[in-house]
Design an enzyme around this catalytic site. Structure first.
Site, PDB file in Angstrom:
ATOM      1  CG  ASP A  77      42.599  31.461  22.233  1.00  0.00           C
ATOM      2  OD1 ASP A  77      43.509  31.145  23.038  1.00  0.00           O
ATOM      3  OD2 ASP A  77      41.455  30.977  22.283  1.00  0.00           O
ATOM      4  CE1 TYR A 174      47.848  32.385  41.078  1.00  0.00           C
ATOM      5  CE2 TYR A 174      49.636  31.729  42.537  1.00  0.00           C
ATOM      6  CZ  TYR A 174      48.993  32.697  41.788  1.00  0.00           C
ATOM      7  OH  TYR A 174      49.500  33.970  41.748  1.00  0.00           O
ATOM      8  CE  LYS A 178      50.470  32.814  38.274  1.00  0.00           C
ATOM      9  NZ  LYS A 178      50.411  33.720  37.116  1.00  0.00           N
TER      10      LYS A 178
END
Length: 303
Positions: A77, A174, A178
């Site tokens: 993880d 988002y 990015k």
């Protein structure tokens, strides 16, 4: 890099987030170039990540080995510093301190992305969770992996993103994730340059990941059946195309000339001469300029 050769036969790579999609494509193509690849993610053994998809890191590792490299699956993880530290300690112990390529491809944000609502109507918990999964994981992994590269005075860090320009990506969290990943490449490049280590960001075009194929109800063998539903899908590319781009970068003796840049599969394919699996060279930027610019605007300048 000429496909069919093994320019990375002595290289050790870590692909964080190598379970599926672009990460899997990168891991397999690094293996095809001869690399030993540590494939990590949360979907390992009988345990799945919260995405609930069937792909596992063990499957990716097997594909790496079948391609000609050595695949090693380690369930990790990357949001947990203790697990990442243990992973890097294992690589250092097993490979005499060597790590040549670090690929930060952890994502897992698809179910958290709200494409419908503006910021003032979004769920903040989901948004911040997306950023933790898509950004914090990259920072944590680099924090523990970079010392291996710095100690040897060589290496390549690859930050996998979506898009390499300043165009808004349609959803605020988002977009933050990015574009921040690109800035991580720029920042790491600045700090690593004196140590001979390169860092770049890279984007695919319209990626035919397992999830995208499932969305359209097709397979890689029948993907063209979905073009009738979405004509832009005709210009999509496989994860292997992204993988070949990363393998070419990793094999480039002059990689430091690219450090700090945001790169794309379509331009790298022309520079290095690789193709997608079907022998084509998909160029989504060219398709955008021809078919999408009137609706969405220009892609803009690289970040």
């Amino acid at each position: 890099m000429t496909m069919g050769t093994r320019p990375l036969s002595d290289a050790v790579a870590l692909v964080a987030g190598g379970t599926r999609g672009g990460g899997r494509g990168i891991a397999v193509q690094l293996g095809a170039a001869g690399a030993t690849v540590y494939v990590t993610g949360r979907s390992g053994g009988s345990r799945r990540s919260d995405l609930g998809r069937p792909e596992t890191i063990e499957e990716t590792a097997e594909l790496v080995t079948a391609a000609g490299g050595e695949g090693i699956a380690v369930r990790t993880d990357h949001g947990r510093p203790d697990e990442v530290r243990a992973l890097v300690d294992r690589i250092a112990a097993e490979r005499d301190g060597r790590l040549d390529v670090l690929v930060n491809s952890v994502w897992g944000g698809d179910p958290l992305t709200d494409w419908t609502h503006p910021l003032w109507e979004q769920d903040l918990d989901n948004g911040f969770r997306l950023l933790r999964q898509a950004v914090d994981t990259h920072v944590i992994t680099s924090r523990f992996a970079l010392p291996l590269m710095v100690a040897r005075g060589r290496g390549l860090v690859v930050e996998v993103t979506d898009g390499n320009t300043a165009r808004y990506r349609g959803s605020i969290f988002y977009d933050l994730a990015k574009s921040t990943v690109i800035r991580l490449a720029v920042a790491q490049a600045a700090e690593l340059r004196p140590h001979g280590v390169a860092a770049v960001a890279i984007t695919p075009g319209f990626l035919r990941s397992e999830a995208v194929l499932d969305h359209f109800g097709v397979t890689e063998d029948t993907w063209r059946d979905a073009v009738a539903e979405d004509p832009h899908f005709a210009h999509s590319e496989t994860p292997a195309y992204l993988g070949r781009a990363v393998a070419a970068l990793a094999a480039d003796p002059d990689i430091m000339t690219k450090t700090g840049r945001a790169l794309a599969t379509w331009s790298l394919s022309k520079e290095y001469g690789f193709t997608d699996l079907d022998g084509t060279r998909p160029d989504f930027a060219a398709h955008w300029a021809e078919a999408l610019v009137d609706e969405y605007g220009p892609l803009g300048d690289p970040l």
